[in-house]
Design an enzyme around this catalytic site. Structure first.
Site, PDB file in Angstrom:
ATOM      1  N   ASP A 292      -1.918  -1.325  10.243  1.00 50.30           N
ATOM      2  CA  ASP A 292      -2.177  -1.391   8.805  1.00 50.30           C
ATOM      3  C   ASP A 292      -2.854  -2.691   8.368  1.00 50.30           C
ATOM      4  O   ASP A 292      -3.277  -2.805   7.219  1.00 50.30           O
ATOM      5  CB  ASP A 292      -0.880  -1.236   8.010  1.00 50.30           C
ATOM      6  CG  ASP A 292      -0.356   0.193   8.004  1.00 50.30           C
ATOM      7  OD1 ASP A 292      -1.164   1.120   8.221  1.00 50.30           O
ATOM      8  OD2 ASP A 292       0.851   0.373   7.779  1.00 50.30           O
TER       9      ASP A 292
ATOM     10  N   LYS B 264       0.846  -1.204   0.000  1.00 56.59           N
ATOM     11  CA  LYS B 264       0.000   0.000   0.000  1.00 56.59           C
ATOM     12  C   LYS B 264       0.870   1.239   0.000  1.00 56.59           C
ATOM     13  O   LYS B 264       2.048   1.219   0.358  1.00 56.59           O
ATOM     14  CB  LYS B 264      -0.929   0.009   1.219  1.00 56.59           C
ATOM     15  CG  LYS B 264      -0.240   0.090   2.589  1.00 56.59           C
ATOM     16  CD  LYS B 264       0.155   1.493   3.025  1.00 56.59           C
ATOM     17  CE  LYS B 264       0.906   1.473   4.357  1.00 56.59           C
ATOM     18  NZ  LYS B 264       1.537   2.773   4.704  1.00 56.59           N
TER      19      LYS B 264
END
Length: 304
Positions: free
Chosen positions: A145, A8
């Site tokens: 995350d 990401k």
């Protein structure tokens, strides 16, 4: 199961406050990109390497060819497997082989996405049929995350990163990304942030970024990118600042650091401009590559 676990980037990263626990409340725009680790996950211990006890619920063996990846109990893959078994009440021995492509200590969620892959895999292999909501509940306790990596795509993230809202994107983005220097410790970056404080001009314009993404206005998105951790990380690693300037000079409409660093990325108006920039930058930064945004955090490549 063979699973692709995608990295990401943070298109926007703002820190709201430090919490009483080890986390921070944040406001982020997070996006999956098409660089991934590949995990081969099986039930049973396939070899005798790096065996870690899962607290009476079984054992796990993690093997990875990257010397920068710890294969013992500090690996988030081990923590993820244990958390899943504790939540479901299952017992299992597990073998995991990781082919590492996402750099370590880069702010690209390499460890978090591998942990998310384990949750997805065990949910199938152990036939537990947990919903995404339940998987994300487990994920929150593994790392900030990991909930995003379970879901992937384009999301607004709040709280510690677990409160996710899907965002609209009119068209995919073309990017370059690379790690210009050795990794950074997230803990060290946040410690320095509290010492320095946050200047208003360093905060991202997340609302403007959301509007630009929905409208497909890449130039407006580039102007709205921001990361409050970047000034601290740039001071720790001056190579980050030089890399961002190199991306901008190569035609990016916006360039920033992702996460707590040390990876950087740039957004380009179209594929041709991005490809030419990647070719130029690769001379100075051999790990630089052209990328696109992706829709999912974890994808099953093969299921036995």
């Amino acid at each position: 199961m063979i699973i692709k676990a995608y990295a990401k980037i943070n298109l926007g990263l703002d820190v709201v406050r430090k919490r009483a626990d080890v986390y921070h409340d944040v406001k982020m725009i997070m996006q999956t990109i098409d660089v991934f680790d590949t995990l081969d996950i099986k039930l049973g211990i396939e070899n005798g390497e790096n065996i870690v006890s899962l607290g009476g619920l079984g054992k796990i063996s993690v093997v990875c060819g990257d010397e920068n990846v710890p294969c013992g109990e500090t690996n988030l893959v081990c923590k993820s497997a244990k958390a899943f078994l504790e939540y479901t009440g299952k017992k299992a021995d597990i073998s995991v082989k990781i082919e590492k492509n996402i750099p370590v200590g880069a702010g690209l969620a390499g460890g978090s996405t591998d942990a998310a892959a384990v949750l997805r895999a065990l949910n199938v292999l152990l036939k537990t049929d947990l919903s995404d909501t339940e998987l994300m509940k487990i994920a929150k306790n593994i790392g900030a995350d990991v909930p995003f990596c379970v879901r992937g795509g384009l999301q607004r993230a709040q709280g510690v990163g677990e409160r996710l809202t899907p965002l609209a994107m009119k068209k995919p983005l073309y990017l370059v990304a690379f790690q210009p220097c050795r990794g950074l410790s997230t803990k060290d970056v946040f410690t320095a942030l509290h010492e320095d404080g946050i200047r208003g001009e360093d905060r991202p314009d997340n609302e403007a970024a959301q509007r630009a993404l929905a409208a497909g206005d890449v130039r407006a998105l580039g102007a709205a990118l921001g990361n409050v951790l970047e000034p601290v990380s740039r001071r720790m690693r001056p190579e980050i600042d030089r890399a961002i300037r190199a991306i901008e000079e190569s035609g990016a409409v916006g360039a920033r650091m992702t996460g707590s660093g040390s990876a950087v990325f740039g957004v380009f108006m179209h594929a041709g401009a991005c490809r030419r920039a990647a070719d130029r930058l690769a001379a100075a930064y051999p790990t630089c590559r052209m990328m696109r945004t992706a829709a999912h955090g974890v994808v099953v490549e093969e299921e036995a």
